[in-house]
Write an enzyme that holds these catalytic residues in place. Sequence first.
Site, PDB file in Angstrom:
ATOM      1  N   LYS A  53      -8.891   3.126   4.174  1.00 49.75           N
ATOM      2  CA  LYS A  53      -9.830   1.995   4.256  1.00 49.75           C
ATOM      3  C   LYS A  53     -10.288   1.800   5.699  1.00 49.75           C
ATOM      4  O   LYS A  53     -11.479   1.597   5.959  1.00 49.75           O
ATOM      5  CB  LYS A  53      -9.166   0.713   3.728  1.00 49.75           C
ATOM      6  CG  LYS A  53      -9.041   0.694   2.207  1.00 49.75           C
ATOM      7  CD  LYS A  53      -8.100  -0.389   1.697  1.00 49.75           C
ATOM      8  CE  LYS A  53      -7.910  -0.257   0.189  1.00 49.75           C
ATOM      9  NZ  LYS A  53      -6.836  -1.097  -0.351  1.00 49.75           N
ATOM     10  N   GLN A  97      -2.888  -5.810   1.511  1.00 49.33           N
ATOM     11  CA  GLN A  97      -2.531  -4.707   0.607  1.00 49.33           C
ATOM     12  C   GLN A  97      -1.380  -5.123  -0.306  1.00 49.33           C
ATOM     13  O   GLN A  97      -0.341  -5.592   0.155  1.00 49.33           O
ATOM     14  CB  GLN A  97      -2.140  -3.478   1.447  1.00 49.33           C
ATOM     15  CG  GLN A  97      -1.860  -2.225   0.633  1.00 49.33           C
ATOM     16  CD  GLN A  97      -3.107  -1.666  -0.054  1.00 49.33           C
ATOM     17  OE1 GLN A  97      -4.201  -1.659   0.507  1.00 49.33           O
ATOM     18  NE2 GLN A  97      -2.946  -1.218  -1.290  1.00 49.33           N
ATOM     19  N   ASP A 120     -11.622  -8.476  -1.648  1.00 46.31           N
ATOM     20  CA  ASP A 120     -10.980  -7.881  -2.827  1.00 46.31           C
ATOM     21  C   ASP A 120     -11.378  -8.620  -4.108  1.00 46.31           C
ATOM     22  O   ASP A 120     -11.183  -8.106  -5.208  1.00 46.31           O
ATOM     23  CB  ASP A 120      -9.451  -7.952  -2.679  1.00 46.31           C
ATOM     24  CG  ASP A 120      -8.824  -6.608  -2.337  1.00 46.31           C
ATOM     25  OD1 ASP A 120      -9.482  -5.573  -2.547  1.00 46.31           O
ATOM     26  OD2 ASP A 120      -7.667  -6.601  -1.885  1.00 46.31           O
TER      27      ASP A 120
END
Length: 299
Positions: A53, A97, A120
């Site tokens: 990422k 994460q 997200d």
Amino acid sequence: MTTRIDGKDVAASVIETVKAGAAALKSSSNVVPGIAVVIVGEDPASQVYVSSKGKKAKECGFHSVQHTLAETTSEADLLALVEALNIDPAIHGILVQLPLPGHIDDGRVIQAINPAKDVDGFHVINTGKLTTGDVDSAFVPCTPAGSMLLIERARGKDLSGLNAVVIGRSNIVGKPMASLLLMANATVTVGHSRTADLPALCRNADILVAAVGRPEMVKGDWVKPGATVIDVGINRIPAPERGEGKSRLVGDVAYEECAQVAGAITPVPGGVGPMTIAMLMANTLVSAYRHAGQTPPSF
Ligand code: NDP
């Protein structure tokens, strides 16, 4: 003739749009999209995801920071970092994460992220906006958003009259996927572990999305001839034919047999996977445009 939907190709075109959008925002407003990725602990798979990422963000011309915290970090310290990022004007996207270590409540941390920086799309504000159809101000979770772009390439934006079946009802994939398909006018059914006769349900699907986490569960005789099959699953299975201790990635769909029947199908790897990271970049760009008071590009 079955079409193999190339996620790498579509993801590359998303990334080109992101790069151009980032350059345009810099020249019009002197704003550089910023993303912060937070990882707690040493989980090797998470480390790989986080570093890819960060690399992709840099390729897009973003300001990218990574916070790597020890496995023993307290929930309070993690929440303090999230709060600092929430008010940092250089950061437009915050990604924590998952999974987090067991002593930290994932939900509490995700809900502490400023919804306007929740790239997200897991915050309840964004979930609520998606289910009520307010996608212009929401962040849509990256994997379903990417899957939807692949479906649009295969079937167009309007899915009126088509039956869609999503296997899996997670908050991250299955439920938002169902919402997106419904918004595109498909008639949607969600299957899960308690569904009676899943194969029969799937045989009715013009669009079949598998997000289960069971290697090659969907068989060729589950697929309606001509259907569009989107395989979200990423499963690592032993591959002794490649040598001792070797493994390989497969999806939730038995690719070879389903490709005989489907009209279009995504491979694993190279299907939904590359789309997820591309949509994360797209969401971060959109966030930077919104923070600058400008209309973002559409994807
Ligand atoms: P979850 O484990 O959260 O959800 C799995 C879902 O599948 C559940 O709803 C479960 O049903 C259902 N399920 C499990 N077993 C069966 C079965 N035998 N028959 C029917 N339904 C079943 O997984 P995620 O949604 O997070 O992920 C799904 C897959 O997608 C995984 O392989 C994951 O690795 C992959 N993934 C890929 C991403 C990408 O970038 N390509 C991103 C995110 C995930 P129930 O609710 O009843 O338990």
